[in-house]
Write a protein that holds these residues in place. Structure first.
Motif, PDB file in Angstrom:
ATOM      1  N   ALA A  78       0.835  -1.177  -0.135  1.00  0.00           N
ATOM      2  CA  ALA A  78       0.079   0.058  -0.030  1.00  0.00           C
ATOM      3  C   ALA A  78       0.968   1.371   0.029  1.00  0.00           C
ATOM      4  O   ALA A  78       0.389   2.399  -0.102  1.00  0.00           O
ATOM      5  CB  ALA A  78      -0.945  -0.150   1.372  1.00  0.00           C
ATOM      6  N   HIS A  79       1.990   1.306   0.360  1.00  0.00           N
ATOM      7  CA  HIS A  79       3.021   2.264   0.402  1.00  0.00           C
ATOM      8  C   HIS A  79       3.610   2.620  -1.180  1.00  0.00           C
ATOM      9  O   HIS A  79       3.457   1.677  -1.968  1.00  0.00           O
ATOM     10  CB  HIS A  79       4.376   2.144   1.415  1.00  0.00           C
ATOM     11  CG  HIS A  79       4.978   1.126   1.054  1.00  0.00           C
ATOM     12  ND1 HIS A  79       4.773  -0.215   1.394  1.00  0.00           N
ATOM     13  CD2 HIS A  79       6.280   1.022   0.252  1.00  0.00           C
ATOM     14  CE1 HIS A  79       5.608  -0.876   0.989  1.00  0.00           C
ATOM     15  NE2 HIS A  79       6.625  -0.366   0.043  1.00  0.00           N
ATOM     16  N   THR A 112       4.763   4.666   6.532  1.00  0.00           N
ATOM     17  CA  THR A 112       4.509   3.150   6.244  1.00  0.00           C
ATOM     18  C   THR A 112       3.877   2.150   7.209  1.00  0.00           C
ATOM     19  O   THR A 112       3.140   1.361   6.910  1.00  0.00           O
ATOM     20  CB  THR A 112       5.831   2.584   5.880  1.00  0.00           C
ATOM     21  OG1 THR A 112       6.793   3.408   5.078  1.00  0.00           O
ATOM     22  CG2 THR A 112       5.856   1.085   5.226  1.00  0.00           C
ATOM     23  N   CYS A 125       0.149   2.353   6.386  1.00  0.00           N
ATOM     24  CA  CYS A 125      -0.020   1.829   5.124  1.00  0.00           C
ATOM     25  C   CYS A 125      -0.152   0.228   5.556  1.00  0.00           C
ATOM     26  O   CYS A 125      -1.257  -0.466   4.996  1.00  0.00           O
ATOM     27  CB  CYS A 125       0.943   2.011   4.008  1.00  0.00           C
ATOM     28  SG  CYS A 125       1.185   3.419   3.470  1.00  0.00           S
ATOM     29  N   ARG A 148      -3.497  -0.500   7.258  1.00  0.00           N
ATOM     30  CA  ARG A 148      -4.703  -0.632   6.267  1.00  0.00           C
ATOM     31  C   ARG A 148      -4.737  -2.159   5.822  1.00  0.00           C
ATOM     32  O   ARG A 148      -5.799  -2.700   5.588  1.00  0.00           O
ATOM     33  CB  ARG A 148      -4.653   0.309   5.342  1.00  0.00           C
ATOM     34  CG  ARG A 148      -5.014   1.807   5.910  1.00  0.00           C
ATOM     35  CD  ARG A 148      -5.422   2.916   4.859  1.00  0.00           C
ATOM     36  NE  ARG A 148      -4.019   2.989   3.973  1.00  0.00           N
ATOM     37  CZ  ARG A 148      -3.180   3.860   4.199  1.00  0.00           C
ATOM     38  NH1 ARG A 148      -3.009   4.726   5.233  1.00  0.00           N
ATOM     39  NH2 ARG A 148      -2.362   4.095   3.419  1.00  0.00           N
TER      40      ARG A 148
END
Length: 478
Positions: A301-302, A368, A371, A374
């Protein structure tokens, strides 16, 4: 247990402790086994750069009677875990002759656990590489294939454990420095959560909180027990991981039920995944499904490019600090007679950065963690390769060139799957599930939410039971 049942070279640390408790051998004999194994194998691998016979004798004379790993030999990497009165060079020519004045908190806890430190292992200068090929001591060779990298920065420790010199050795991990050598040598390697193990009393953090301290082992139970023995909160620590619900060793027998595993097969940075590494990840995913877990494709996600830029700035800044501190303390010039050219160039770049650049980089790296938070709302774990390539040829990560941009590009691409966990502070492990067509080890990485080492260890123990790796031995071994 009898001596006929016991084999030092293939035993894990728990097994050595059990043999000592059963009277099969004494602590002194276990330590002599370690020195003998080092004598037989180290000339071929260059993993151990200092034997600590006198210190080992002193430790044996003061062993706690009821310590859980009483008499088990261990090796330290020649950097963070200082041992008072013993040389520590940081893999750096400038620091030859440096002697530690204090014991690291890890060393204090090793002694309380009954472990006997028998020596120091090779490492790249100031741990700033994912290969172990320093000018000071020369390259550590991979016991599976001496033409391929052992990984880094805990490469000497990995080679020593994989070849049977000792059952367990200290490692630290700032971008993959436990997991990458573990993957390259067929070992189990766990990077704990930020704040799980101590980094004092000299340091409050290493590399701005990227670095964690633990061990490389052949068995999962050794890693779990070592985490139990070293993870108590350190007074005054900057970080503190959540208190575990029970012992990490007891987690090995727990059952969690089926989990949802997110699989990442491409982490970006323009580093293609080697087809053999990709195939090994597919086989590992099939094994996970056979154990009842659901494996679903996901992406990190990062922003990988932004994170790489932030880590580049942080690593350069801390390299500048280390070069300057060593040059000052050892009263020597910061030049290429004393330091690796790439680290001098990295240090120059670090000094050129404004404080605002460094703080922004640290804030981005820390973000991070959100991220991953999530991501972990959708999956229980994340699995990926440890490295995008098989163990690379010696000389790939060249510290003798002043082209720091080329070097750091290779460093960050080679650690593209591992360094996000350091930025986020989450636990991650390399499990030696697979091998390449030519017989090289291929590790599979698993990451869990912050503070959930028990979840990783529980899975690793299940994998070890169903797909054991202990019978695999490298070409060069004790």
């Amino acid at each position: 247990m009898t001596m006929r049942d016991f084999n030092y070279e293939t035993s894990d640390a728990v097994g050595v402790a059990e043999a000592i408790a059963a009277g099969v051998l004494t602590p002194g004999e276990a330590v002599e086994e370690a020195f003998a194994a080092i004598g037989r194998v180290n000339p071929a691998l260059n993993a151990v750069i200092l034997e600590m016979r006198e210190a080992a004798e002193a430790q044996l004379a003061a062993l706690p009677a009821d310590a859980p790993l009483r008499g088990v030999p261990v090796l330290l990497k020649d950097d963070c875990p200082s041992y008072a009165g013993v040389a520590m060079s940081f893999g750096c020519r400038a620091a030859v002759g440096n002697v530690s004045r204090t014991d690291h908190a890890i060393v204090t806890r090793y002694r309380a656990a009954g472990l006997v430190v028998v020596g120091k292992t090779n490492m790249p200068e100031m741990s700033c590489n994912i290969a172990t090929e320093p000018t000071l001591h020369g390259a550590t060779l991979n016991p599976w294939n001496v033409e391929r990298s052992v990984g880094g920065s805990s490469g000497g420790s990995a080679a020593a454990v994989a070849s049977g010199m000792v059952p367990v050795a200290y490692g630290n991990d700032g971008a993959g420095s436990i997991r990458i050598p573990a993957a390259n040598t067929g070992l189990f390697g766990l990077k704990p959560s930020r704040g799980r193990t101590p980094c004092g009393p000299v340091s409050s953090e290493n590399w701005g909180g990227l670095v964690c301290h633990h061990v490389l082992t052949r068995s999962v139970r050794d890693s779990a027990l070592m985490l139990d023995l070293t993870s108590a909160q350190e007074p005054g620590a900057l970080y503190a991981a959540p208190v575990p619900r029970g012992s990490f060793l007891s987690a090995l027998n727990a059952k969690s039920g089926p989990m949802r595993i997110g699989i990442v097969s491409d982490a970006g940075l323009g580093m293609p995944v080697d087809p053999e590494v990709g195939a090994a990840l597919d086989r590992a995913a099939t094994k996970m499904e056979a154990l009842g877990h659901a494996v679903v494709p996901i992406a990190f996600a990062h922003d990988g490019e932004a994170l790489a830029d932030a880590l580049q700035k942080l690593i350069a800044t801390y390299t500048a600090i280390e070069v300057d501190d060593i040059a000052r303390d050892m009263a020597c010039p910061a030049d290429d007679r004393h330091f690796e050219p790439v680290n001098l160039a990295l240090a120059d770049y670090g000094r050129s950065l404004a404080a605002t650049d460094v703080i922004r980089a640290r804030s981005l790296a820390n973000a991070t963690a959100r991220c991953f938070a999530r991501t972990f709302s959708d999956v229980d774990m994340v699995m990926s390769p440890v490295t995008p390539c098989l163990p690379q040829p010696l000389g790939t990560f060249d510290v003798r060139s002043a082209d720091w941009r080329h070097f750091i590009g290779l460093f960050l691409s080679g650690s593209v799957f591992t360094h996000p966990a350091n930025a986020a502070g989450i636990p991650a492990m390399s499990v030696p599930l697979e091998t390449s067509a030519s017989g090289l080890p291929v590790g599979t990485q698993f990451m869990a939410p912050y503070g959930e080492e028990a979840r990783l260890l529980m899975l690793a123990a299940d994998l070890e039971r169903h797909y054991p790796w202990s019978a695999r031995r490298p070409l060069i071994h004790a």
